[in-house]
Design a protein around this motif. Structure first.
Motif, short mmCIF file in Angstrom:
data_model
loop_
_atom_site.label_atom_id
_atom_site.label_comp_id
_atom_site.label_asym_id
_atom_site.label_seq_id
_atom_site.Cartn_x
_atom_site.Cartn_y
_atom_site.Cartn_z
N GLY A 150 -3.71 5.40 3.53
CA GLY A 150 -3.85 4.04 3.05
C GLY A 150 -5.12 3.80 2.26
O GLY A 150 -6.13 4.48 2.45
N ILE A 205 -0.09 4.69 1.84
CA ILE A 205 -0.18 4.78 3.29
C ILE A 205 0.16 6.17 3.81
O ILE A 205 -0.35 6.59 4.86
CB ILE A 205 0.72 3.70 3.95
CG1 ILE A 205 0.46 3.62 5.46
CG2 ILE A 205 2.18 3.94 3.65
CD1 ILE A 205 -0.95 3.20 5.81
N ASP A 231 0.85 -1.20 0.00
CA ASP A 231 0.00 0.00 0.00
C ASP A 231 0.88 1.25 0.00
O ASP A 231 1.20 1.80 1.05
CB ASP A 231 -0.94 -0.01 1.21
CG ASP A 231 -2.05 1.02 1.06
OD1 ASP A 231 -2.01 1.82 0.10
OD2 ASP A 231 -2.97 1.02 1.91
N SER A 273 -5.24 -0.66 6.58
CA SER A 273 -3.87 -0.17 6.41
C SER A 273 -3.45 0.65 7.63
O SER A 273 -4.21 1.47 8.13
CB SER A 273 -3.77 0.70 5.15
OG SER A 273 -3.98 -0.06 3.98
N CYS A 333 2.98 -1.76 4.54
CA CYS A 333 2.47 -0.38 4.62
C CYS A 333 3.53 0.58 5.17
O CYS A 333 3.22 1.42 6.02
CB CYS A 333 1.23 -0.32 5.49
SG CYS A 333 -0.15 -1.33 4.94
#
Length: 373
Positions: free
Chosen positions: A273, A269, A266, A278, A298
């Protein structure tokens, strides 16, 4: 103007905002530049490298904050730094305020001016100070994701490009901006089975023309996203609304449909996110597992893992505007470079960036023109 380079204290963040060549430009224009001792060690540069171009080295971050009119940094000020900010002090760095209430309030209470790299925006809507780090993060996303797919990292144990007689890993890239295109280039280079989704048909057509039958392009809607993510081995999410909190385009139903050992990187983030679960992680412990065994990566400062490349790439694009702010002041700089105007998120303690105000409706919003003297 007195320019401060405090260095970065966010965990595993080794980038530096000014390299010696850039610091020399400030000095040559008559500005004083101060740096915390050891701030550039993470990219293999020494205090002596900076002293040689006229930078004064101070012992502590606190001293740098105390003497500086403008702080030039990389990541957002950490809690320890928020307490050091002086009224009227300019902060020229990444801020990512929309998901960060405490930092927003901290800058406002301090009476600071926050100019966010990520919201400096050209007339064509491109983001010149975010672009190089987006490119780094996109490339890293595939490199790190490929590594996490290894069995000992919690992944499926599948090689991204496969080998003769085996299936290649399926990579799904959400978003065809700078990060998405950088990820695409890496994934294609590693011979993965790649699909990229976006709502911009012109971008998809361009990528179709460039890569031909090496990739698949799809219009991004909830149905197409759900179908592609369900069968993905690696998802690279690059969703971005400049300056705003990221929407959760990847839903829990989509995540729960994935096989155990699949990976989601991700990149979004920094802006909160792109999934409901996240949460920021750090390079020393970058992943966590969902209930169904999907591995989430993340890291909120992905380019910090490659600090030398990232520092020079960032310095290449931020120096011009930093010099203008030092030479002309904030108002003079935005008159010369109008693209700096949307970069101003907080001006002398007033919240002036609409997307951040939308994220925190309890904070008073002011139009920049109404508060700028």
């Amino acid at each position: 103007m007195r320019i401060g380079i405090p260095g970065e204290i966010k965990p595993q963040e080794h980038r530096i905002a000014l390299v010696p060549e850039g610091a020399a430009e400030f000095v040559n224009r008559g500005h004083n530049v101060y740096m915390t001792s050891g701030a550039a060690n993470g990219i293999g540069l020494t205090d002596e490298d900076y002293k040689a171009v006229g930078v004064e080295i101070l012992s502590t971050l606190e001293e740098v904050y105390e003497v500086s009119d403008m702080i030039v940094g990389v990541k957002e000020p950490q809690p320890r730094e928020l307490a050091l900010i002086k009224p009227g002090q300019i902060h020229y760095r990444y801020l990512h305020l929309a998901p960060d209430y405490d930092q927003t309030v901290g800058l406002m209470k301090a009476g600071a001016t926050g100019i966010a790299f990520e919201t400096v925006e050209m007339e064509n809507r491109s983001l010149p100070l975010l672009a190089p780090m987006s490119e780094v993060a996109g490339r890293e996303g595939v490199i790190f994701g490929a590594n996490i797919l290894a069995k000992h990292m919690g992944g499926k144990g599948i090689l991204l490009g496969g080998v003769t007689g085996t299936a290649r890993a399926k990579v799904v890239i959400v978003g065809a901006g700078i990060s998405g295109q950088a990820a695409l280039k890496m994934a294609v280079g590693l011979e993965a089975d790649v699909t990229i989704l976006d709502v911009d048909i012109a971008k998809l057509k361009y990528l179709d023309d460039i890569y031909g039958n090496k990739i698949k392009t799809l219009y991004s809607n909830s149905g197409n996203l759900a179908a592609q993510i369900k069968t993905a081995d690696l998802v690279i999410s690059t969703v971005l609304i400049p300056g705003a909190k990221c929407p959760h385009l990847i839903t829990m139903d989509m995540i729960n449909s994935m096989e155990a050992g699949s990976v989601i990187v991700d990149i979004s983030i920094d802006q909160g996110g792109s999934t409901p679960i996240s949460k920021p992680t750090y390079h020393e412990d970058p992943t966590f597992l969902t209930d169904n065994g999907v591995v989430m990566y993340c890291c909120a400062n992905m380019p910090g893992a490659m600090p030398r490349t990232s520092s020079y790439a960032l310095a290449n694009v931020t120096l011009k505007y930093g010099l203008a702010i030092a030479d002309l002041g904030v108002e003079g700089a935005i008159n010369r470079f109008p693209e700096l105007r949307p970069g101003i998120n907080v001006y002398e303690g007033k919240l002036v960036y609409k997307h951040v105000s939308t994220a925190f409706p309890d904070l008073k919003f002011d139009e920049l023109d109404s508060v700028m003297k």
